[in-house]
Design a protein around this motif. Sequence first.
Motif, PDB file in Angstrom:
ATOM      1  N   ILE A   1      30.092  99.606  22.369  1.00  0.00           N
ATOM      2  CA  ILE A   1      31.303 100.132  21.736  1.00  0.00           C
ATOM      3  C   ILE A   1      31.815 101.241  22.649  1.00  0.00           C
ATOM      4  O   ILE A   1      31.088 102.194  22.953  1.00  0.00           O
ATOM      5  CB  ILE A   1      31.003 100.704  20.338  1.00  0.00           C
ATOM      6  N   THR A   2      33.068 101.120  23.093  1.00  0.00           N
ATOM      7  CA  THR A   2      33.632 102.085  24.035  1.00  0.00           C
ATOM      8  C   THR A   2      34.980 102.574  23.538  1.00  0.00           C
ATOM      9  O   THR A   2      35.835 101.768  23.161  1.00  0.00           O
ATOM     10  CB  THR A   2      33.802 101.463  25.433  1.00  0.00           C
ATOM     11  N   VAL A   3      35.173 103.889  23.550  1.00  0.00           N
ATOM     12  CA  VAL A   3      36.450 104.498  23.180  1.00  0.00           C
ATOM     13  C   VAL A   3      36.961 105.247  24.404  1.00  0.00           C
ATOM     14  O   VAL A   3      36.259 106.110  24.952  1.00  0.00           O
ATOM     15  CB  VAL A   3      36.301 105.448  21.984  1.00  0.00           C
ATOM     16  N   ILE A   4      38.179 104.907  24.846  1.00  0.00           N
ATOM     17  CA  ILE A   4      38.709 105.421  26.116  1.00  0.00           C
ATOM     18  C   ILE A   4      40.071 106.078  25.897  1.00  0.00           C
ATOM     19  O   ILE A   4      40.978 105.469  25.323  1.00  0.00           O
ATOM     20  CB  ILE A   4      38.849 104.280  27.139  1.00  0.00           C
ATOM     21  N   ASN A   5      40.219 107.324  26.342  1.00  0.00           N
ATOM     22  CA  ASN A   5      41.511 108.030  26.295  1.00  0.00           C
ATOM     23  C   ASN A   5      42.177 107.889  24.931  1.00  0.00           C
ATOM     24  O   ASN A   5      43.353 107.541  24.814  1.00  0.00           O
ATOM     25  CB  ASN A   5      42.451 107.495  27.384  1.00  0.00           C
ATOM     26  N   ALA A   6      41.433 108.201  23.884  1.00  0.00           N
ATOM     27  CA  ALA A   6      41.917 107.931  22.532  1.00  0.00           C
ATOM     28  C   ALA A   6      43.070 108.836  22.104  1.00  0.00           C
ATOM     29  O   ALA A   6      43.875 108.453  21.263  1.00  0.00           O
ATOM     30  CB  ALA A   6      40.763 108.064  21.534  1.00  0.00           C
ATOM     31  N   GLY A   7      43.138 110.035  22.642  1.00  0.00           N
ATOM     32  CA  GLY A   7      44.235 110.927  22.269  1.00  0.00           C
ATOM     33  C   GLY A   7      43.910 111.808  21.080  1.00  0.00           C
ATOM     34  O   GLY A   7      44.245 112.986  21.063  1.00  0.00           O
ATOM     35  N   GLU A   8      43.270 111.264  20.052  1.00  0.00           N
ATOM     36  CA  GLU A   8      42.870 112.033  18.883  1.00  0.00           C
ATOM     37  C   GLU A   8      41.371 111.872  18.655  1.00  0.00           C
ATOM     38  O   GLU A   8      40.737 110.970  19.182  1.00  0.00           O
ATOM     39  CB  GLU A   8      43.655 111.580  17.646  1.00  0.00           C
ATOM     40  N   ARG A   9      40.826 112.757  17.832  1.00  0.00           N
ATOM     41  CA  ARG A   9      39.384 112.806  17.622  1.00  0.00           C
ATOM     42  C   ARG A   9      38.910 111.627  16.784  1.00  0.00           C
ATOM     43  O   ARG A   9      39.543 111.244  15.801  1.00  0.00           O
ATOM     44  CB  ARG A   9      39.010 114.114  16.928  1.00  0.00           C
ATOM     45  N   SER A  10      37.777 111.053  17.174  1.00  0.00           N
ATOM     46  CA  SER A  10      37.153 109.964  16.429  1.00  0.00           C
ATOM     47  C   SER A  10      36.075 110.527  15.514  1.00  0.00           C
ATOM     48  O   SER A  10      35.549 111.622  15.727  1.00  0.00           O
ATOM     49  CB  SER A  10      36.540 108.941  17.386  1.00  0.00           C
ATOM     50  N   ILE A  11      35.725 109.736  14.479  1.00  0.00           N
ATOM     51  CA  ILE A  11      34.688 110.143  13.530  1.00  0.00           C
ATOM     52  C   ILE A  11      33.769 108.961  13.249  1.00  0.00           C
ATOM     53  O   ILE A  11      34.241 107.861  12.940  1.00  0.00           O
ATOM     54  CB  ILE A  11      35.296 110.641  12.197  1.00  0.00           C
ATOM     55  N   LEU A  12      32.465 109.192  13.367  1.00  0.00           N
ATOM     56  CA  LEU A  12      31.455 108.243  12.922  1.00  0.00           C
ATOM     57  C   LEU A  12      30.596 108.961  11.894  1.00  0.00           C
ATOM     58  O   LEU A  12      29.989 109.999  12.199  1.00  0.00           O
ATOM     59  CB  LEU A  12      30.585 107.752  14.079  1.00  0.00           C
ATOM     60  N   GLU A  13      30.535 108.422  10.669  1.00  0.00           N
ATOM     61  CA  GLU A  13      29.787 109.070   9.608  1.00  0.00           C
ATOM     62  C   GLU A  13      29.133 108.010   8.729  1.00  0.00           C
ATOM     63  O   GLU A  13      29.793 107.063   8.296  1.00  0.00           O
ATOM     64  CB  GLU A  13      30.704 109.968   8.789  1.00  0.00           C
ATOM     65  N   HIS A  14      27.841 108.184   8.502  1.00  0.00           N
ATOM     66  CA  HIS A  14      27.055 107.212   7.737  1.00  0.00           C
ATOM     67  C   HIS A  14      27.234 105.807   8.328  1.00  0.00           C
ATOM     68  O   HIS A  14      27.710 104.882   7.684  1.00  0.00           O
ATOM     69  CB  HIS A  14      27.456 107.235   6.263  1.00  0.00           C
ATOM     70  N   VAL A  15      26.825 105.700   9.601  1.00  0.00           N
ATOM     71  CA  VAL A  15      26.901 104.432  10.332  1.00  0.00           C
ATOM     72  C   VAL A  15      25.513 104.119  10.888  1.00  0.00           C
ATOM     73  O   VAL A  15      24.809 105.024  11.362  1.00  0.00           O
ATOM     74  CB  VAL A  15      27.932 104.501  11.483  1.00  0.00           C
ATOM     75  N   ILE A  16      25.116 102.859  10.831  1.00  0.00           N
ATOM     76  CA  ILE A  16      23.860 102.402  11.429  1.00  0.00           C
ATOM     77  C   ILE A  16      24.214 101.424  12.558  1.00  0.00           C
ATOM     78  O   ILE A  16      24.865 100.408  12.325  1.00  0.00           O
ATOM     79  CB  ILE A  16      22.970 101.706  10.384  1.00  0.00           C
ATOM     80  N   ILE A  17      23.812 101.761  13.774  1.00  0.00           N
ATOM     81  CA  ILE A  17      24.138 100.943  14.947  1.00  0.00           C
ATOM     82  C   ILE A  17      22.839 100.539  15.634  1.00  0.00           C
ATOM     83  O   ILE A  17      22.005 101.396  15.955  1.00  0.00           O
ATOM     84  CB  ILE A  17      25.039 101.718  15.932  1.00  0.00           C
ATOM     85  N   SER A  18      22.672  99.248  15.892  1.00  0.00           N
ATOM     86  CA  SER A  18      21.429  98.794  16.519  1.00  0.00           C
ATOM     87  C   SER A  18      21.678  97.596  17.430  1.00  0.00           C
ATOM     88  O   SER A  18      22.632  96.837  17.243  1.00  0.00           O
ATOM     89  CB  SER A  18      20.403  98.409  15.442  1.00  0.00           C
ATOM     90  N   GLY A  19      20.824  97.466  18.445  1.00  0.00           N
ATOM     91  CA  GLY A  19      20.794  96.258  19.269  1.00  0.00           C
ATOM     92  C   GLY A  19      21.808  96.186  20.388  1.00  0.00           C
ATOM     93  O   GLY A  19      21.946  95.146  21.028  1.00  0.00           O
TER      94      GLY A  19
END
Length: 645
Positions: free
Chosen positions: A416-434
């Motif tokens: 998962i890649t976020v590039i030059n987004a301009g505004e702030r991103s938020i990840l909250e209560h996320v499970i990422i695996s593999g």
Amino acid sequence: MELKSKKQRKYIFYKIIIFIVIFGVCIVILGSVKSRNINIVKYEVLSLINKDNFDNFQLHIGLDDLKELENGEKFVKANFIASDVSYDVKMKSEGNRWLIEIKNGEAWQGMSKFSMQILGKDELLTKHLFYQMLRSLDVLSYRTHLMNGYLNGEAMGIIYIEELLSLELLESMGRRESKIFTLNEIANRFDEKIPFCQIVDCALYAKKSVMMQVFDIQKSENGDGNFYKNPVSGLFEPIGYINSKKLDDNAFKDKAFHSYYLNEINKYKDNKFVNALFEQYFDKWFIEYNIVKRQYGNFELNIFDSLLKNIQQIILIADNFALKYDYEEKLFTDKSHPFLIIDKKNKVITIPRGTFELTTPLIVPRGYLLVAESGVSLMLGSKMYITSYSPIKFIGTKDNPIRIGAKNVNKEWLNITVINAGERSILEHVIISGGSEKVDDDFNITGGITFLKSDVDIRNVLIENMNGEDALNIVQSNFCLENTTINGTKADAFDSDFSNGSIDKLTFDNIGNDAIDVSGSQVSINNTDILNAGDKGISAGEGSTVTIENSIINDSFIGLASKDLSRITAINVDIGKTYFSLAAYRKKNEYGPGQIEFTTANNLIPENVLIQQFSDIFINGKKLKYNRDYGHDVFEELSNLQINY
């Protein structure tokens, strides 16, 4: 005694008169420039009190080598001395300049390769300022210096020194090592009817283009120049100035570039932006200009007037350009992912609650917001990835987290890649695996989760079983990590490259390499537990500043490592089982020693501390003696020891 007292009073009287005259001159200057858009008062006053001269350097070349140097066909040996440090170099002539390469892996001012030529034209002084201002806008550009040069003891005059293309240039501006291409090498890509902004980083190209207009730098039809292939974005970034009319024509054929260009050019309508941009370098530049003027006599360079006139012209161009072009991008449509809800009016793309498979890559263009609702379960097929040029908001709940994982646990997805987004991103209560990484001919994205020039908050997230070089990689961004766990990584857990942020209440467990690896960053770490890290608990490099409080590091090869002009301050950090509890050393030649200040109520075994000469470790304020010579290859020693750890 009476005669002497009168002389003293007379001397004091003259000093008072001189002070009043100088103060009056400053008041006149202040009034004369009060109405100008750019506040240049301090620069004109500085010119009265600036230093007398540039720093010196010495070049020593044997007579036979000096004759060979004049032919310009091959490198010759020489000795370069600056700031009382001597460097063995090789050098050759190229046109009206000399090319210098420092031997033995050493570097001067962070540079191992540079050119030098006599400052005989005002273009070089303008170029000196232009490159510095490009760097302030994060456009790759060369470091430059003005110095007095001496060849075998004979004065050469003022010498303009310019960095050459090298890894040090990239690292000095927060870029990873990657290939450099000439304009000719990538020119054919623009004939393949691929939009310009899918080939070149248009945000940086627009900054470069407008700055060239500010300095009125002329372009040729085909031109030349160099590009850096950013391994994360996959886009080419301009280096210095690219003086090609043809390339600019290609840029303006892409309507996506229009918005970048107008956004950049409209900044110059704001006096605050112009002042802030100029004031970063103009105090230093005016001091240098006045030194040049004193040495060269009849030398005038009305940089303020010309730049201000150019800016006014640019503003007129911007107004006409806005009327001429419709620069809105086409609305995003995605038929490959039917589960997406696309709000074209508000430009929000939503992944609704439910379970979905990703069988083709999801690429989100800029200008949108990618949202995942609580309860989303997104299963990625083999080699699948998500790339967003817009901010993402993946906000789950404790009872209904967002899950992102592999469709088949035996077939890893990419990243998962976020590039030059301009505004702030938020990840909250996320499970990422593999996840793993995306490394091919176009990309070198080493993080399973990567944020490039995209600020982010990550809270209450679990990242596990990641198989790339970095589980989480944040590059040139601001971040906040809280209440998050990273475990079961193949290599590094968290890598901060040229970023600033905070880490609070994180847990790292079963980490293949470094738990926290920071380069060129400023990071604060609190209440964090690091367990079972295969290499370093916390590693700081490339001029990083790290503060650590109330944390635990246990069962790691090295507890804390500070290298390459980095500084770690640790308070109440409990370091358990390690081969080296603390290590301070130099790894990269263009940098320097590391430093650790460790304050603890527990005793550390001195034998478990590695200190290279000129690096420093202080425990409870007491400086420890170094136990490795400066010339010792610490990196090789650690690599060999780690194999058997």
